[in-house]
Design an enzyme around this catalytic site. Structure first.
Site, PDB file in Angstrom:
ATOM      1  N   HIS A 519      46.526  36.539   4.155  1.00 26.04           N
ATOM      2  CA  HIS A 519      45.265  37.293   3.435  1.00 26.04           C
ATOM      3  C   HIS A 519      44.108  36.396   3.615  1.00 26.04           C
ATOM      4  CE1 HIS A 519      43.155  40.065   0.454  1.00 26.04           C
ATOM      5  NE2 HIS A 519      42.688  38.821   0.124  1.00 26.04           N
ATOM      6  N   GLU A 520      44.178  35.134   3.005  1.00 24.91           N
ATOM      7  CA  GLU A 520      43.054  34.242   3.094  1.00 24.91           C
ATOM      8  C   GLU A 520      42.872  33.690   4.483  1.00 24.91           C
ATOM      9  OE1 GLU A 520      41.732  34.201   0.484  1.00 24.91           O
ATOM     10  OE2 GLU A 520      42.942  35.071  -0.888  1.00 24.91           O
ATOM     11  N   HIS A 523      40.299  36.153   5.937  1.00 21.24           N
ATOM     12  CA  HIS A 523      38.753  35.862   5.431  1.00 21.24           C
ATOM     13  C   HIS A 523      38.439  34.790   6.390  1.00 21.24           C
ATOM     14  CE1 HIS A 523      38.420  38.424   1.841  1.00 21.24           C
ATOM     15  NE2 HIS A 523      39.288  37.651   1.121  1.00 21.24           N
ATOM     16  N   HIS A 526      37.280  35.887   9.515  1.00 19.04           N
ATOM     17  CA  HIS A 526      35.720  36.429   9.192  1.00 19.04           C
ATOM     18  C   HIS A 526      34.584  35.639   9.431  1.00 19.04           C
ATOM     19  CE1 HIS A 526      33.853  40.181   7.172  1.00 19.04           C
ATOM     20  NE2 HIS A 526      33.373  39.968   8.251  1.00 19.04           N
TER      21      HIS A 526
END
Length: 728
Positions: A519-520, A523, A526
């Site tokens: 999940h991280e 990020h 991104h």
């Protein structure tokens, strides 16, 4: 979770200029750096700033690899002079913007504002990141001085009428002439001024200043209370019989904690790996109950009680919203989100709840029946849920975390996630031991794409008393194109609280920790893959309900066999994870999906309640919390526990009236991943499209337009419901 620290965020709790006519500037002379220092500090303070300037690493050019922060040289005494110097420099830059005699243009006003304040961004990024992941009493004390100082600076900028007139002039005269990315920067800049009170009367501007100053301090106080309350409690156990059921690997970690405190036996605390181990495995029900009660009463009715702080935060947020002619803070906050208004948020939450709650009730009834078959004679309580869920999952799927952990050695998981990024986006990760780090736990990598340098990635995995709980992505520098045309690449950091290693065993992750890392890392992609012109709309600088799309998207690969086969090897035998175990992971993926969905939805409803209710009517925090949670309750209510008192996401983490964003983005990610399922989960064309339309674009286009460009249509909820097993 994405933690954003960009100039716009800094300017949201900071901003100093005199009112002038934008066409006929009243500035006669641009103050020098020393003059600005003298305006805002005493002689003694100014002298100290000048004395330390030559040796202060924040004020010097960073002669480090990729201009990374020189952590070895940074001392506590450097921060305040650096902030004062950076603010003084920022004021000088702002005077120059206002002193331009020609008509305001996109370049001389909007772009100039985006490019200013680089020194302040630099010191702020380091300071506030250290405050979260490597704090100290000295840093916390200093934050109480620095945060109001930044808020005052921010207010001075956004509430300056002459500066706003320049911005408004450009907005009124150039918005129809600009390319999409330029228009997005203009729109964000103009709205930032408006949302920060630029259109208010002078009297209301003064009130806005007072409110924002209070909120900056209250949010800090809230977070520091949660950390202090978390660190206050630990359980020292010397009788091993009390620890029946807890795996030996977790006992070894608890033994190391005891040694660190110079105690005998084992120590369990409220850090996530330690707390969850007890709740999931301890046969001792009283121990589970004690840990549950302590964890769920953090900063509530103890010496770090956040109840009054919550009331004050809500009162001030509501007053700010009223100043901005909004019914409540949620309406104010949602103006720049994809959801747009509270009605759209509630529509999504209620629709998902209609599917989730009936399934969740069936799941809990099934769990109660299972526990009874195990000899449990009472009604399930909250401290029983994880314990019997783990046993039920094991019984249904012959699967447990202890079966999986040996295949998820941390170093192997890192390699697996890196390989996935390589396969999808052609990234290469090269360790760099020359780059300075802020703690010995941190690992650093140079990241390349197609042999071109892309970013620096910091990884910080394990709990410590100086780190707040949770997991998040942040940056020490965002990507942007500077005035000379150089593509400034980002310095990205992932901070987590995963199971640590012991002298006997390496760090072995629970499957939930593997998903959290992915999940991280979404990020991080991104942030790292960003290719935009302006820092203010770079990387993860997008609406809160869109920012979780890349992160939740990455979680989809966690249950895919072709991905797990690349790295999930037994840490002792190096044997590949068996196919039947992968099959069980896939089959168990929707285990208690209804409960998990209800839990997330309850947090979203709670957040929305706090930011739509009249805060003047709040007398008791817990009673107000129960008005929301009771409607979705699946277990008996536990007295003297309060979720809100440690709900850092909304009271100190930037997700106020935004927690729904996780479910909003979950709709987006399920629908987006369904395209990968159609074309192939490693399909290069689909991956390139996701990179080109989502990961590289930051906030340079409207979120819905970006999603449609990738998916070919607007998002649909069905993919999420089917993936979660909530709809056939």
């Amino acid at each position: 979770m994405k933690k954003t620290i960009t100039l716009f965020v800094i300017l949201s709790f900071m901003m100093s200029i005199n009112a002038q006519n934008p066409d006929k500037p009243a500035v006669k002379k641009i103050p020098t750096d020393d003059e600005l220092l003298n305006m805002n500090t005493t002689k003694e303070q100014t002298s100290k700033i000048k004395d330390t300037k030559s040796m202060n690493p924040f004020i010097q050019v960073w002669d480090t690899p990729y201009q990374t922060p020189p952590f070895n040289e940074i001392r506590i005494e450097h921060y305040m002079p650096a902030f004062k110097n950076a603010i003084a420099e920022g004021k000088q830059e702002l005077y120059k913007i206002k002193a331009v005699k020609s008509v305001p243009t996109f370049e001389n006003t909007i772009v100039a504002l985006d490019r200013m304040g680089k020194k302040l961004t630099r010191v702020s990024n380091v300071f506030f990141n250290m405050l979260s992941c490597n704090t100290s009493p000295e840093l916390q004390k200093l934050s109480q001085e620095i945060s109001p100082m930044l808020t005052e600076y921010s207010n001075d900028i956004y509430l300056d009428q002459a500066l706003f007139e320049r911005v408004k002039f450009v907005y009124d005269h150039e918005k129809d002439k600009l390319a999409e990315e330029d228009l997005m920067l203009l729109d964000k800049t103009y709205k930032a001024f408006v949302r920060s009170g630029a259109n208010l009367s002078e009297e209301d501007k003064k009130r806005f200043r007072d409110i924002s100053m209070k909120l900056s301090t209250l949010s800090l106080d809230f977070g520091q209370n949660v950390l202090a309350s978390t660190n206050e409690y630990y359980k020292n156990i010397t009788d091993k019989k009390m620890l029946s059921g807890i795996p030996e690997g977790d006992l070894a970690i608890a033994a190391e904690k005891a040694k660190a405190k110079k105690l005998k036996g084992w120590v369990f605390d409220l850090s996530a790996p330690s707390y969850l181990t007890v709740l999931k495995y301890a046969d001792n029900r009283e121990l589970r109950k004690e840990m549950y009660l302590k964890f769920n009463a953090k900063a509530y009715q103890d010496k770090y009680d956040n109840s009054d702080i919550i009331k004050n935060i809500l009162l001030n947020r509501n007053e700010l919203a009223q100043l901005m002619e909004c019914k409540n803070y949620a309406e104010y906050a949602l103006q720049d989100r994809m959801a747009e208004n509270p009605d759209h948020v509630y529509k999504l939450l209620k629709e998902l709840l209609e599917y989730s709650y009936p399934v969740a009730k069936e799941e809990i009834a099934s769990l109660q029946q299972f526990a009874s078959q195990q000899g449990f004679k009472e009604e399930l309580q909250r401290w029983d849920f994880s314990y019997y869920s783990e046993k039920q999952r094991n019984a249904l799927f012959d699967l447990s975390d202890e079966m999986l952990k040996p295949y998820f050695k941390l170093e192997n998981v890192i390699d697996g996630v890196f390989q996935l990024a390589t396969k999808l986006y052609r990234l290469e990760f090269v360790p760099n031991q020359e780059i300075q780090i802020y703690h010995s736990d941190v690992k650093v990598y140079e990241v390349y794409r197609d042999k071109q340098f892309l970013a620096i990635l910091y990884l910080d995995f394990h709990p410590r008393a100086s780190k707040r709980d949770g997991a998040w992505m942040t940056s020490f520098r965002e990507q942007y194109i500077d005035e000379k045309g150089n593509n400034i690449r980002p310095l990205v950091s992932l901070v987590m609280n995963f199971t640590p290693s012991t002298p006997k065993n390496p760090s072995l992750l629970a499957f939930s920790e593997v998903r959290t890392f992915m999940h991280e890392f979404g990020h991080a992609l991104h942030g790292m893959l960003s290719q935009v012109k302006y820092e203010s709309i770079s990387g993860t600088s997008v609406p809160r309900d869109f920012v979780e799309l890349p992160s939740q998207m990455m979680e989809n690969w966690a249950v895919e066999q072709d991905f797990l086969n690349t790295f999930a090897f037994h840490y002792k035998t190096n044997a590949k994870i068996p196919e039947d175990l992968i099959k069980k992971i896939k089959e168990a993926d929707n285990f208690q999906a209804g409960y998990a969905s209800c839990r997330q939805l309850s947090f979203g409803f709670l957040d929305m309640m706090w930011h739509t209710v009249d805060p003047s009517q709040i007398e008791n925090i817990l009673k107000m919390e129960r008005t929301v949670m009771d409607e979705m309750e699946l277990f008996p209510v536990v007295s003297n526990t309060c979720m809100s008192s440690s709900f850092s996401h909304i009271f100190s983490g930037g997700y106020a009236a935004g927690y729904y964003g996780y479910k909003w983005a979950e709709v987006l990610d399920a629908d987006a991943f369904s395209l990968f399922q159609e074309t192939g989960i490693f399909d290069p064309k689909t991956a390139d499209s996701f990179c080109d339309h989502i990961l590289s674009k930051g906030g340079s286009e409207k979120p819905m337009e970006l999603f449609v460009a990738f998916r070919g249509r607007q998002p649909q909820i069905d993919a999420l419901l089917i993936r979660s097993g909530l709809k056939k």
